[in-house]
Write a protein that holds these residues in place. Structure first.
Motif, short mmCIF file in Angstrom:
data_model
loop_
_atom_site.label_atom_id
_atom_site.label_comp_id
_atom_site.label_asym_id
_atom_site.label_seq_id
_atom_site.Cartn_x
_atom_site.Cartn_y
_atom_site.Cartn_z
N LEU A 1 64.64 35.86 4.56
CA LEU A 1 66.02 36.37 4.65
C LEU A 1 66.35 37.12 3.51
CD1 LEU A 1 67.92 33.27 6.11
CD2 LEU A 1 66.99 34.97 7.28
N ALA B 1 68.20 31.82 -2.52
CA ALA B 1 67.01 31.51 -1.75
C ALA B 1 65.95 30.98 -2.48
CB ALA B 1 66.31 32.98 -1.19
N LEU C 1 74.40 32.68 3.01
CA LEU C 1 73.19 32.02 2.64
C LEU C 1 73.35 30.95 1.67
CD1 LEU C 1 69.87 32.81 3.22
CD2 LEU C 1 70.18 33.30 0.53
N ILE D 1 69.86 38.29 7.82
CA ILE D 1 71.00 37.06 7.27
C ILE D 1 72.02 37.43 8.60
CG2 ILE D 1 72.65 36.49 5.61
CD1 ILE D 1 70.53 37.03 3.51
N VAL E 1 71.44 36.98 -3.58
CA VAL E 1 70.69 36.38 -2.59
C VAL E 1 69.22 35.82 -2.72
CG1 VAL E 1 69.55 36.96 -0.20
CG2 VAL E 1 71.80 37.68 -0.66
N TYR F 1 68.09 41.44 4.64
CA TYR F 1 69.30 41.16 4.81
C TYR F 1 69.79 41.30 6.12
CZ TYR F 1 69.52 41.14 -0.48
OH TYR F 1 69.53 40.90 -1.84
N TRP G 1 63.94 31.07 3.70
CA TRP G 1 64.58 31.64 3.04
C TRP G 1 63.91 32.96 2.45
CZ3 TRP G 1 68.80 29.11 3.17
CH2 TRP G 1 68.97 27.88 3.49
N GLU H 1 76.52 38.31 2.76
CA GLU H 1 75.10 37.79 2.80
C GLU H 1 74.84 36.53 1.85
OE1 GLU H 1 75.89 41.52 4.82
OE2 GLU H 1 76.03 41.16 2.65
#
Length: 764
Positions: free
Chosen positions: A575, A558, A163, A582, A554, A579, A572, A159
């Motif tokens: 997300l 983001a 991203l 994503i 993450v 997750y 972002w 993930e």
């Protein structure tokens, strides 16, 4: 004080020594009971994926699916020690640089985002929003996105990696140097050419069915100990385990399984290798070529005698291309050349080939002992050639198995961390997200360092890892990082990369794999990883975070993305808060991830389909392709023996480290204690240079590029290794690996092919 650095070696890998080591590491973490409870959730369907190696998990696992190195990795992460703002206030960067890797990381987990203050030479705490704003502003103000380098460590989840690549491509570059460039890049390149997919073809269950397992250039006892359990079970049921490794490694000789009560009570162990061969450094290709030569000779003899064929002619006719050219290349290669380059006798090579010919099903595994040479791609093509001869790809109990290092280095590549992305992947991103993806190839690690040195790169962001210590030519890399306008390191602990700041430098602390990752609703987030067998499974931390100020990888990515490219194309924040979203995007843009969120939540996860494992060949020929590459004109070992007191050096890990992370100063399998600056050398070589065990030496790089490279003050340790070959630990010896010496077609640093000489240590 004199350090006692040579002591008793373990009689076998594993056993009580492993259990004692586990107990010691749990005690050192500061919370042994918490650590013990944590380990019971390692590699379990309702727990977390071990942050150590990428070895697969069994379909029907036990309650103890971890190894000694897993305990070290988890206790290292779950330590109660903290590197707080007070720690940085009390130590300048210049002072911290004097600490060893081991002592620096002993200071514990990072707790706050920090920004470097050049005036005081200290890191000072900073608010997350201020960090994101300045990083975003600096990235936006570069005159081209290609001025920035975005490094990825194999510890990142699918993930986080997806991203990351999405943000960077929306930003406008394919500059993705990653840790795979320094380890198994040659495997990916070679296998893609040969069988159409850059991954191994076996499942863990295949080790239960193989009649023979060839282990080339790897040391499972230190690097992926759970593999020893599978090798042990194979040996017990009668499978042959044939090892090619220049160094005698305890884990490949004997293993005492800590989960086998009878073996532990008796103090006994199981012999792993049925045959153990020690080729010279760089001689693996010649050894495999010799085995193929023996197979062809046996085939010719069988045909002449009217006996059953040795080759799998049906498979070769239907599935393979280029066999005639390969046979001609083998015929042109004489036994004298094979013996000289491999360092093995014809008799030894033919004995190993006999094992292969007796086996109905064979597996070949390898690691960095194969991939970190100039001719690594050619060597892996040769391994593949050998396995194709008897149809040992694409059927149960047989296949190719490159054994990856970090727990998700393979998954990161699968989800898009690639400086040369396939056009189909970029097409899918563009269609799904509605933006124009960059099409120019980006930088790998070697190219990124070069760009940093010549000034064409001005920003560096590292998602995990320790870039400065993992890369070759340490002095040049330190200079390269210092030239950056911006350096950002996302990490769990302080390391030496943080101590080489650019004009503006940030340390952004993240959650570890064992820690709970909660979203805004207080729900635990699940991440996923892919192991060496292409199994994708979930991982959810169970421990409280080391600090309330930590963000997940993450969330950090983001935050940087939103501050840099805004949220017009991608939301972002949404997300980062879920997750599953994503994974929905991964499913929509990458084949094989259908119904991702549902399948991920099943025990053991799911298998990504491997076309070569089904004998579907995505190659230009539409078939598995033989390679007719000749042997190297000269290996590093052959060059070294021409005189002048030169030796061929390989770097490797001690038993108390994982990649650049040093857990302790002992290497009990090799009998070294309290010391890391050692050189393993054949006793006769030691005598020939007029030195004795324990003498100190400077190790001098011998590379004709006008750059002086010296690793000072190392101790000699006599060891069972071929004459002319020596070995020692990285990252301490990375200073000797020339940046300009990289593998053909792979650009992988040649850390197993370093030409060196010795001089009297100035500290002696």
């Amino acid at each position: 004080m004199t350090v006692s650095f040579i002591g008793k070696k373990s009689s076998a890998a594993g056993g009580w020594g492993a259990l004692k080591s586990c107990g010691k590491r749990l005690l050192e973490s500061g919370s042994p009971l918490t650590g013990a409870r944590t380990m019971l959730k390692a590699n379990q369907s309702d727990g977390f994926d071990c942050p150590g190696c990428a070895w697969g998990d069994p379909e029907h696992g036990s309650s103890f699916e971890f190894c000694e190195n897993g305990v070290k990795a988890v206790s290292w992460e779950a330590t109660e020690k903290r590197a707080t703002p007070a720690f940085f206030a009390g130590n300048t960067v210049s002072e911290l640089r004097k600490l060893s890797d081991y002592k620096l990381e002993l200071n514990g987990r990072l707790t706050h985002p920090m920004r470097y203050d050049r005036a005081s030479d200290r890191y000072l705490p900073v608010a997350w929003e201020d960090a994101f704003a300045e990083i975003g502003s600096m990235l936006k103000n570069l005159d081209s996105p290609d001025r920035a380098e975005f490094y990825t460590s194999g510890r990142a989840s699918n993930e986080a990696a997806y991203l990351y690549q999405l943000f960077v491509r929306v930003y406008g570059t394919n500059n993705f140097p990653d840790c795979s460039n320094m380890c198994h890049e040659a495997s990916g390149v070679a296998l893609k050419q040969a069988i159409g997919v850059g991954k191994g073809t076996v499942l863990l269950e295949d080790f239960e069915k193989a009649d023979a397992i060839f282990v080339i250039g790897q040391n499972p006892g230190t690097n992926h100990p759970r593999m020893l359990g599978d090798l042990r079970r194979a040996a017990i049921r009668g499978a042959d385990v044939v090892v090619f490794n220049p160094v005698r490694e305890k884990g490949l000789e004997r293993f005492s399984d800590p989960q086998d009560k009878i073996e532990m009570l008796r103090g006994s162990s199981t012999e792993i290798a049925s045959q153990y061969y020690q080729p010279r450094l760089g001689g693996d290709m010649a050894a495999v070529r010799g085995m193929a030569k023996a197979v062809f000779a046996a085939e010719d003899a069988a045909v002449a005698a009217g006996k059953a064929a040795v080759l799998d002619h049906d498979f070769l006719k239907e599935h393979c291309a280029g066999l005639a050219d390969y046979r001609a290349a083998v015929d042109r290669t004489g036994w004298a050349e094979i013996e000289d380059q491999s360092g093995l006798s014809r008799e030894e090579i033919e004995r190993a080939a006999d094992v292969y010919m007796r086996a109905d099903r064979a597996i070949c595994t390898w690691a960095m002992g194969v991939t970190q040479h100039l001719h690594s791609v050619a060597t892996i093509r040769e391994i593949t050639n050998f396995m194709l001869l008897r149809g040992n790809i694409g059927r149960p109990g047989a296949g190719l198995c490159p054994v990856r290092g970090h727990s998700n280095v393979q998954g990161d590549r699968t989800v898009g961390i690639n400086e040369r992305p396939p056009a189909a992947f970029l097409d899918a991103l563009e269609k799904h997200f509605g933006f124009s993806a960059p099409r120019t190839d980006g930088h790998n690690v070697i190219a990124a360092i070069g760009a940093m040195l010549d000034g064409s790169a001005q920003a560096f962001i590292g998602l995990g890892g320790n870039f400065a210590r993992a890369t070759p030519d340490s002095a040049l890399v330190e200079k390269a990082l210092g030239r950056m306008k911006l350096t950002v390191n996302i990490a769990t602990k302080p390391n030496h990369s943080h101590l080489m700041p650019g004009e503006v430098s940030y340390i952004l602390p993240c959650l570890g794999r064992t820690e709970m990752d909660l979203n805004s609703a207080g729900n635990s987030q699940l991440v996923s990883v892919e192991d060496s067998m292409s199994m994708v499974h979930g991982s959810a931390g169970i421990n409280r975070p080391a600090s309330p100020h930590l963000f997940s990888e993450v969330a950090i990515l983001a935050g940087i993305a939103e501050a840099t490219v805004g949220s017009g194309i991608v939301d972002w924040a949404a997300l980062a808060d879920d997750y599953d979203r994503i994974r929905d995007h991964i499913e929509a843009t990458i084949p094989g991830f259908e119904d991702y969120n549902t399948r991920l939540r099943k025990p053991r996860g799911f298998l990504l389909r491997n076309t070569a494992a089904h004998r579907e060949w995505n190659t230009p020929a539409g078939k598995a392709s033989f390679s007719a590459t000749p042997l190297p004109e000269e290996t590093v070992h052959q060059r070294a023996r021409k005189g002048g007191g030169r030796f061929a050096l390989q770097t490797f890990r001690s038993h108390d480290q994982y990649n650049t992370t040093v857990y302790g100063l002992d290497d009990r399998y090799r009998g070294v204690y309290g010391e890391r600056q050692v050189i393993f050398i054949h006793p006769e070589d030691l005598q020939a240079i007029g030195a004795a065990a324990g003498d100190r030496t400077d190790v001098v790089g011998d590379y004709d590029d006008g750059i002086s490279r010296v690793a000072p003050d190392f101790r000699f340790v006599p060891y069972d290794i071929p004459r002319g070959s020596i070995a020692g630990y990285y990252p301490e010896l990375n200073v000797l690996v020339p940046l300009s010496s990289a593998g053909d077609e792979s650009d992988t640093p040649t850390s197993k092919s370093i030409m060196v000489s010795f001089r009297k240590s100035e500290a002696a």
